[in-house]
Design a protein around this motif. Structure first.
Motif, PDB file in Angstrom:
ATOM      1  N   SER A 102       0.848  -1.187   0.000  1.00 22.69           N
ATOM      2  CA  SER A 102       0.000   0.000   0.000  1.00 22.69           C
ATOM      3  C   SER A 102       0.884   1.237   0.000  1.00 22.69           C
ATOM      4  N   LYS A 103       0.882   1.974  -1.096  1.00 19.13           N
ATOM      5  CA  LYS A 103       1.727   3.165  -1.201  1.00 19.13           C
ATOM      6  C   LYS A 103       0.958   4.427  -0.826  1.00 19.13           C
ATOM      7  N   LYS A 104      -0.376   4.323  -0.848  1.00 23.69           N
ATOM      8  CA  LYS A 104      -1.191   5.492  -0.512  1.00 23.69           C
ATOM      9  C   LYS A 104      -1.639   5.387   0.934  1.00 23.69           C
ATOM     10  N   THR A 105      -1.102   6.255   1.767  1.00 19.28           N
ATOM     11  CA  THR A 105      -1.400   6.138   3.195  1.00 19.28           C
ATOM     12  C   THR A 105      -2.296   7.265   3.704  1.00 19.28           C
ATOM     13  N   LYS A 106      -2.591   8.261   2.853  1.00 18.32           N
ATOM     14  CA  LYS A 106      -3.410   9.368   3.377  1.00 18.32           C
ATOM     15  C   LYS A 106      -4.886   8.971   3.445  1.00 18.32           C
ATOM     16  N   ARG A 107      -5.606   9.616   4.337  1.00 25.37           N
ATOM     17  CA  ARG A 107      -7.028   9.314   4.531  1.00 25.37           C
ATOM     18  C   ARG A 107      -7.850   9.716   3.316  1.00 25.37           C
ATOM     19  N   THR A 108      -8.815   8.903   3.002  1.00 26.60           N
ATOM     20  CA  THR A 108      -9.719   9.240   1.898  1.00 26.60           C
ATOM     21  C   THR A 108     -11.141   9.443   2.413  1.00 26.60           C
ATOM     22  N   VAL A 146     -18.631  15.747   4.063  1.00 26.89           N
ATOM     23  CA  VAL A 146     -17.593  15.186   3.183  1.00 26.89           C
ATOM     24  C   VAL A 146     -18.197  14.876   1.823  1.00 26.89           C
ATOM     25  N   LYS A 147     -19.410  14.320   1.829  1.00 27.26           N
ATOM     26  CA  LYS A 147     -20.112  14.000   0.577  1.00 27.26           C
ATOM     27  C   LYS A 147     -20.351  15.279  -0.246  1.00 27.26           C
ATOM     28  N   LEU A 148     -20.809  16.326   0.456  1.00 21.03           N
ATOM     29  CA  LEU A 148     -21.104  17.599  -0.198  1.00 21.03           C
ATOM     30  C   LEU A 148     -19.844  18.228  -0.789  1.00 21.03           C
ATOM     31  N   TYR A 149     -18.776  18.292   0.029  1.00 19.39           N
ATOM     32  CA  TYR A 149     -17.556  18.958  -0.437  1.00 19.39           C
ATOM     33  C   TYR A 149     -16.787  18.106  -1.454  1.00 19.39           C
ATOM     34  N   LEU A 179     -12.397  19.906   2.135  1.00 16.69           N
ATOM     35  CA  LEU A 179     -12.603  18.456   2.122  1.00 16.69           C
ATOM     36  C   LEU A 179     -11.472  17.744   2.849  1.00 16.69           C
ATOM     37  N   LYS A 180     -10.234  18.125   2.541  1.00 15.79           N
ATOM     38  CA  LYS A 180      -9.066  17.492   3.154  1.00 15.79           C
ATOM     39  C   LYS A 180      -9.083  17.666   4.671  1.00 15.79           C
ATOM     40  N   ARG A 181      -9.472  18.878   5.110  1.00 16.13           N
ATOM     41  CA  ARG A 181      -9.482  19.153   6.554  1.00 16.13           C
ATOM     42  C   ARG A 181     -10.650  18.477   7.263  1.00 16.13           C
ATOM     43  N   LEU A 182     -11.771  18.285   6.566  1.00 17.42           N
ATOM     44  CA  LEU A 182     -12.909  17.580   7.174  1.00 17.42           C
ATOM     45  C   LEU A 182     -12.550  16.129   7.472  1.00 17.42           C
ATOM     46  N   ILE A 183     -11.668  15.559   6.648  1.00 15.80           N
ATOM     47  CA  ILE A 183     -11.276  14.160   6.789  1.00 15.80           C
ATOM     48  C   ILE A 183     -10.211  13.984   7.882  1.00 15.80           C
ATOM     49  N   MET A 184      -9.526  15.071   8.246  1.00 14.56           N
ATOM     50  CA  MET A 184      -8.426  14.996   9.222  1.00 14.56           C
ATOM     51  C   MET A 184      -8.871  14.515  10.600  1.00 14.56           C
ATOM     52  N   SER A 185      -7.898  14.018  11.369  1.00 11.45           N
ATOM     53  CA  SER A 185      -8.170  13.597  12.746  1.00 11.45           C
ATOM     54  C   SER A 185      -8.393  14.828  13.621  1.00 11.45           C
ATOM     55  N   ARG A 186      -8.913  14.606  14.813  1.00  9.27           N
ATOM     56  CA  ARG A 186      -9.277  15.742  15.659  1.00  9.27           C
ATOM     57  C   ARG A 186      -8.054  16.532  16.133  1.00  9.27           C
TER      58      ARG A 186
END
Length: 187
Positions: A11-17, A30-33, A49-56
Motif C-alpha cells: 500500500s503506497k497510498k497512506t493518506k485518509r480518503t 464530506v459528501k457535499l464537499y 474536504l481534506k481538513r474535514l477528513i483529518m483527525s481531531r
C-alpha cells in the motif's frame, strides 16, 4: 515474509480518503464537499474536504481573541475554520463578523451573535460561497496542545526544554543526579 502481490501488493497510498469519525453530519459534509471539489475544481473546496477528513488533533480550535485579531480589517468577509470556535473571557469587545465553523461553544456562539455577527454551518457556507469567494480560511495552532510540551529530546539532556512526565514539581521530584552540582553533575 514478502509482499503478497496477488492481494494487491504494497500500500503506497497512506493518506485518509474518508473520515474515521462515525458522525453522520461530518460524513454528509464530506459528501457535499467531495461533490463541490469535483464539479467546481475550486482549490478552496479541496482544502475544506481534506481538513474535514483529518483527525481531531489536526483540527485544533481557535479562540475568539485570535479570531477577532485575524479578522481585523477584513470587514464583510467570512472567516472559515474546520474545527471549533471557543470563547475567550480575556477579550471584552467582540467585533461583528461572519464565521463558518464545525462547531461553536455555547458562549462563543452567544457572544458572536450578540455583537451582530453570524455563525454559519458548512452547508450554509456552500450555498453562500460555493467557490470560497470572499472568505478567509483559518487554522488553530496544532502545537498549542499540552501534550506537545513533552515531545523532543529527553528531559534532563543538555539544552532540552522538554517537560518531564512528573507527578509534581517539588524538591523531591527529579532534582537529584544531573540537576545539581552536589549530586554528580548539573546540566
Amino acid at each position: 515474509m514478502g509482499i503478497d502481490l496477488v492481494a494487491g501488493g504494497k500500500s503506497k497510498k497512506t493518506k485518509r480518503t474518508a473520515p474515521r469519525s462515525n458522525d453522520v453530519y461530518i460524513k454528509l459534509l464530506v459528501k457535499l464537499y467531495r461533490f463541490l471539489t469535483r464539479r467546481t475544481g475550486s482549490s478552496f473546496n479541496g482544502i475544506i474536504l481534506k481538513r474535514l477528513i483529518m483527525s481531531r488533533v489536526n483540527r485544533p480550535p481557535l479562540s475568539l481573541s485570535r479570531l477577532s485579531s485575524l479578522m481585523k480589517g477584513k470587514d464583510g468577509q467570512i472567516a472559515v475554520l474546520v474545527g471549533s470556535i471557543t470563547d475567550d473571557i480575556r477579550v471584552h469587545e467582540v467585533p461583528a463578523m461572519k464565521v463558518a465553523a464545525l462547531r461553536f461553544t455555547e458562549t462563543a456562539r452567544a457572544r458572536i451573535e450578540k455583537a451582530g455577527g453570524e455563525c454559519l454551518t458548512f452547508d450554509q457556507l456552500a450555498l453562500r460561497a460555493p467557490l470560497g469567494q470572499n472568505t478567509v480560511l483559518l487554522r488553530g495552532s496544532r502545537k498549542a496542545r499540552e501534550a506537545v510540551r513533552h515531545f523532543g529530546p529527553a528531559p534532563g539532556v543538555p539544552h532540552s526544554h522538554t517537560k518531564p512526565y512528573v507527578r509534581s514539581k517539588g524538591r523531591k521530584f527529579e532534582k537529584a543526579r544531573g540537576k545539581r552540582n552536589s549530586k554528580g553533575f548539573r546540566v
